[in-house]
Motif scaffolding. Structure first.
Motif, mmCIF file in Angstrom:
data_model
loop_
_atom_site.group_PDB
_atom_site.id
_atom_site.type_symbol
_atom_site.label_atom_id
_atom_site.label_comp_id
_atom_site.label_asym_id
_atom_site.label_seq_id
_atom_site.Cartn_x
_atom_site.Cartn_y
_atom_site.Cartn_z
ATOM 1 N N ASP A 109 -2.091 -3.267 23.345
ATOM 2 C CA ASP A 109 -1.171 -4.274 22.841
ATOM 3 C C ASP A 109 -0.269 -4.720 23.989
ATOM 4 O O ASP A 109 0.698 -4.037 24.334
ATOM 5 C CB ASP A 109 -0.337 -3.706 21.693
ATOM 6 N N PHE A 110 -0.558 -5.859 24.574
ATOM 7 C CA PHE A 110 0.202 -6.313 25.737
ATOM 8 C C PHE A 110 1.590 -6.832 25.369
ATOM 9 O O PHE A 110 2.367 -7.209 26.251
ATOM 10 C CB PHE A 110 -0.591 -7.364 26.522
ATOM 11 N N GLU A 111 1.916 -6.848 24.088
ATOM 12 C CA GLU A 111 3.287 -7.124 23.672
ATOM 13 C C GLU A 111 4.159 -5.880 23.800
ATOM 14 O O GLU A 111 5.388 -5.975 23.791
ATOM 15 C CB GLU A 111 3.313 -7.623 22.219
ATOM 16 N N ASP A 112 3.510 -4.717 23.900
ATOM 17 C CA ASP A 112 4.224 -3.455 24.069
ATOM 18 C C ASP A 112 4.624 -3.310 25.539
ATOM 19 O O ASP A 112 3.782 -3.421 26.443
ATOM 20 C CB ASP A 112 3.314 -2.292 23.649
ATOM 21 N N GLU A 113 5.906 -3.031 25.783
ATOM 22 C CA GLU A 113 6.410 -2.939 27.159
ATOM 23 C C GLU A 113 5.694 -1.858 27.957
ATOM 24 O O GLU A 113 5.456 -2.020 29.158
ATOM 25 C CB GLU A 113 7.918 -2.651 27.127
ATOM 26 N N ILE A 114 5.334 -0.757 27.305
ATOM 27 C CA ILE A 114 4.655 0.330 28.016
ATOM 28 C C ILE A 114 3.288 -0.133 28.514
ATOM 29 O O ILE A 114 2.919 0.084 29.678
ATOM 30 C CB ILE A 114 4.527 1.565 27.107
ATOM 31 N N VAL A 115 2.539 -0.790 27.648
ATOM 32 C CA VAL A 115 1.217 -1.298 28.041
ATOM 33 C C VAL A 115 1.360 -2.399 29.094
ATOM 34 O O VAL A 115 0.678 -2.388 30.121
ATOM 35 C CB VAL A 115 0.462 -1.826 26.805
ATOM 36 N N ARG A 116 2.250 -3.321 28.847
ATOM 37 C CA ARG A 116 2.431 -4.459 29.764
ATOM 38 C C ARG A 116 2.811 -4.014 31.173
ATOM 39 O O ARG A 116 2.325 -4.567 32.168
ATOM 40 C CB ARG A 116 3.495 -5.393 29.200
ATOM 41 N N ASP A 117 3.658 -2.979 31.264
ATOM 42 C CA ASP A 117 4.137 -2.550 32.583
ATOM 43 C C ASP A 117 3.156 -1.658 33.327
ATOM 44 O O ASP A 117 3.158 -1.628 34.559
ATOM 45 C CB ASP A 117 5.466 -1.806 32.437
ATOM 46 N N THR A 118 2.339 -0.893 32.608
ATOM 47 C CA THR A 118 1.490 0.102 33.278
ATOM 48 C C THR A 118 0.067 -0.376 33.543
ATOM 49 O O THR A 118 -0.585 0.131 34.452
ATOM 50 C CB THR A 118 1.420 1.409 32.461
ATOM 51 N N VAL A 119 -0.436 -1.319 32.764
ATOM 52 C CA VAL A 119 -1.790 -1.823 33.006
ATOM 53 C C VAL A 119 -1.766 -2.728 34.239
ATOM 54 O O VAL A 119 -1.027 -3.705 34.289
ATOM 55 C CB VAL A 119 -2.331 -2.602 31.788
ATOM 56 N N VAL A 120 -2.563 -2.368 35.232
ATOM 57 C CA VAL A 120 -2.578 -3.153 36.473
ATOM 58 C C VAL A 120 -3.737 -4.132 36.524
ATOM 59 O O VAL A 120 -3.641 -5.199 37.123
ATOM 60 C CB VAL A 120 -2.598 -2.228 37.720
ATOM 61 N N ALA A 121 -4.852 -3.764 35.886
ATOM 62 C CA ALA A 121 -6.032 -4.615 35.904
ATOM 63 C C ALA A 121 -6.716 -4.548 34.540
ATOM 64 O O ALA A 121 -6.750 -3.489 33.908
ATOM 65 C CB ALA A 121 -6.995 -4.179 36.997
ATOM 66 N N HIS A 122 -7.268 -5.687 34.109
ATOM 67 C CA HIS A 122 -7.933 -5.733 32.809
ATOM 68 C C HIS A 122 -8.842 -6.951 32.759
ATOM 69 O O HIS A 122 -8.429 -8.061 33.096
ATOM 70 C CB HIS A 122 -6.885 -5.809 31.686
ATOM 71 N N ASP A 123 -10.089 -6.711 32.373
ATOM 72 C CA ASP A 123 -11.037 -7.804 32.152
ATOM 73 C C ASP A 123 -11.132 -8.728 33.372
ATOM 74 O O ASP A 123 -11.010 -9.951 33.269
ATOM 75 C CB ASP A 123 -10.627 -8.602 30.907
ATOM 76 N N HIS A 124 -11.337 -8.119 34.532
ATOM 77 C CA HIS A 124 -11.519 -8.841 35.803
ATOM 78 C C HIS A 124 -10.258 -9.560 36.281
ATOM 79 O O HIS A 124 -10.337 -10.412 37.172
ATOM 80 C CB HIS A 124 -12.674 -9.854 35.702
ATOM 81 N N GLN A 125 -9.115 -9.232 35.720
ATOM 82 C CA GLN A 125 -7.881 -9.875 36.136
ATOM 83 C C GLN A 125 -6.851 -8.839 36.572
ATOM 84 O O GLN A 125 -6.782 -7.747 35.997
ATOM 85 C CB GLN A 125 -7.283 -10.707 34.991
ATOM 86 N N LEU A 126 -6.068 -9.179 37.568
ATOM 87 C CA LEU A 126 -4.914 -8.376 37.934
ATOM 88 C C LEU A 126 -3.765 -8.888 37.057
ATOM 89 O O LEU A 126 -3.248 -9.982 37.281
ATOM 90 C CB LEU A 126 -4.588 -8.530 39.421
ATOM 91 N N VAL A 127 -3.411 -8.098 36.054
ATOM 92 C CA VAL A 127 -2.508 -8.593 35.012
ATOM 93 C C VAL A 127 -1.062 -8.167 35.201
ATOM 94 O O VAL A 127 -0.185 -8.660 34.496
ATOM 95 C CB VAL A 127 -2.995 -8.125 33.614
ATOM 96 N N ASN A 128 -0.793 -7.254 36.127
ATOM 97 C CA ASN A 128 0.562 -6.746 36.283
ATOM 98 C C ASN A 128 1.411 -7.705 37.117
ATOM 99 O O ASN A 128 1.081 -8.015 38.258
ATOM 100 C CB ASN A 128 0.528 -5.362 36.942
ATOM 101 N N ALA A 129 2.524 -8.151 36.535
ATOM 102 C CA ALA A 129 3.353 -9.164 37.187
ATOM 103 C C ALA A 129 3.932 -8.675 38.506
ATOM 104 O O ALA A 129 4.003 -9.433 39.490
ATOM 105 C CB ALA A 129 4.468 -9.591 36.244
ATOM 106 N N ARG A 130 4.361 -7.400 38.569
ATOM 107 C CA ARG A 130 4.954 -6.874 39.811
ATOM 108 C C ARG A 130 3.936 -6.859 40.933
ATOM 109 O O ARG A 130 4.249 -7.202 42.082
ATOM 110 C CB ARG A 130 5.504 -5.463 39.579
ATOM 111 N N LEU A 131 2.715 -6.473 40.620
ATOM 112 C CA LEU A 131 1.690 -6.408 41.664
ATOM 113 C C LEU A 131 1.229 -7.803 42.084
ATOM 114 O O LEU A 131 0.933 -8.041 43.261
ATOM 115 C CB LEU A 131 0.509 -5.572 41.184
ATOM 116 N N ARG A 132 1.167 -8.722 41.123
ATOM 117 C CA ARG A 132 0.811 -10.091 41.479
ATOM 118 C C ARG A 132 1.836 -10.682 42.446
ATOM 119 O O ARG A 132 1.490 -11.384 43.401
ATOM 120 C CB ARG A 132 0.706 -10.951 40.225
ATOM 121 N N GLU A 133 3.089 -10.353 42.213
ATOM 122 C CA GLU A 133 4.142 -10.840 43.100
ATOM 123 C C GLU A 133 4.010 -10.223 44.487
ATOM 124 O O GLU A 133 4.146 -10.915 45.509
ATOM 125 C CB GLU A 133 5.509 -10.504 42.503
#
Length: 393
Positions: free
Chosen positions: A353-377
């Motif tokens: 659930d990417f609406e959950d802060e824990i999931v949103r902050d800790t998942v770095v990659a998903h489904d061929h995408q780099l999804v973590n905002a801090r790492l993208r920056e």
């Protein structure tokens, strides 16, 4: 849903990501657990222990990595990361410590595999996530072990002793930085009988220092910004660090043991102790630098080496938690178990659930995408083009 528990293959790593007690509880989630033979042996857990807990032993490491839906490890860096990233396939979930802020390029490699990666170091510092916070768990062990290491290497005993041969004065221990590791170091040194002082730039640290029986050291200098949103000490300017070093020289000259713990996530550790400051310390004193893996708080620190300079010994140990592998694995495994309880439903199916802060902050990659905002920056990637296959490497 199958969970794979491989044996750690990074040099010096003796921990295991889940202990048998974790496996027994996870089995109630309808999770099938496969363990590589010998995975827990260095931490004191045999294959038989895992079998009794309801796990099965994989026929081979290759088979475990191929068949698992979820793979959980401790040290997902270096050679182990290289091996795992080469074996991962789309749809698999990899959970471990990945040092993502210092090595964000590894998240790109994970995204290329199509697998999902969770970097446990990115766990948000919120109340709901405390039971999943591996950094705090491992820092507790590092703080304790740092004092034990100092006591072993020091030429002086820690406690005051009244003996027939005279009175032995207690050692003086000074802790620089009182996050989780620093507070545990204060408490441990106090229990061993040392006179303990501690310093931290954060105003809230004063009460914390007093709570573990240490004396706060207060310098007549003011920090510009003391604390980050995540509760870490904020990075300071070069001017502040120079003034801090000057004020700290007299404090260090009185100490027998100095333990430094100052770290800034994703950045090189700040230099708190210069060569000149070391030269002003007493002969026979010991510095244990817990920031050695990110460059060290002492100018003379060398990672995993012993440096003796003008009679002062500086140690920069790597991966101290692995030296207490049994309890470190117990704490780490409980953190991972609690995370899995969040991610798995009652039927053992994975939900992110990417609406959950824990999931949103800790998942770095998903489904061929780099999804973590801090790492993208950090990698200077644009939000408008998240697919790594279209990004310039």
């Amino acid at each position: 849903m199958k969970l794979g528990l491989p044996r750690e293959c990074q040099a010096g790593e003796q921990r295991v990501a889940l202990i048998p007690a974790n496996v027994a509880r996870l089995r109630k989630k309808q999770l099938e657990v496969q363990v590589e033979t010998g995975a827990g042996l260095a931490a004191g857990f045999t294959d038989e222990d895992y079998l009794k807990a309801g796990a099965s032993i994989a026929a081979s490491r290759e088979q475990l990595l191929r068949d698992a839906d979820i793979i959980t490890v401790v040290n997902c860096k270096g050679t182990q990361f290289d091996e795992l990233s080469a074996a991962l396939k789309p749809g698999q979930l990899l959970i471990g410590m990945m040092d993502p802020l210092m090595q964000p390029q590894n998240a790109r490699r994970l995204a290329d595999t199509g697998a999902t990666g969770i970097a446990l170091e990115l766990m948000p510092r919120i109340t709901r996530a405390q039971s999943m916070d591996v950094l705090s768990s491992m820092a507790t062990i590092s703080g304790y072990k740092a004092v034990v290491l100092a006591a072993y290497r020091a030429p002086r005993l820690f406690p005051m002793m009244m003996t027939a041969a005279g009175t032995l004065k207690p050692s003086r221990a000074f802790i620089m930085g009182v996050g989780v590791a620093g507070l545990q170091a204060c408490a441990t040194a106090k229990r061993l009988g040392a006179v303990v002082e501690a310093y931290d730039i954060r105003p809230a640290a004063r009460e914390q220092i007093l709570s573990v029986g240490a004396k706060p050291v207060e310098l007549d200098i003011e920090a510009e910004n003391t604390e980050t949103k995540g509760g870490y000490a904020a990075e300071q300017s070069d001017d502040f660090l120079k003034r801090q070093q000057q004020a700290m020289t007299k404090v260090l000259a009185q100490q027998d043991i100095v333990i430094t713990t100052a770290a800034i996530p994703g950045r090189k550790a700040p230099i708190l102790i210069t060569q000149a400051m070391v030269e002003g310390m007493k002969t026979g004193s010991i510095i244990i630098d817990l920031a050695a893996e990110t460059g060290g708080n002492c100018e003379l620190t060398r990672l995993d080496e012993e440096v003796v300079h003008k009679g002062v010994t500086i140690l920069g140990p790597a991966n101290l938690p692995a030296s207490a592998a049994n309890h470190a694995s117990q704490m780490y495994g409980t953190n991972v178990e609690n995370l899995l309880n969040l991610l798995l439903d009652q039927q053992g199916q994975l939900t992110l659930d990417f609406e959950d802060e824990i999931v949103r902050d800790t998942v770095v990659a998903h489904d061929h995408q780099l999804v973590n905002a801090r790492l993208r920056e950090l990698l200077h990637l644009t939000e408008s083009n998240p697919n790594l296959s279209q990004e310039a490497h």
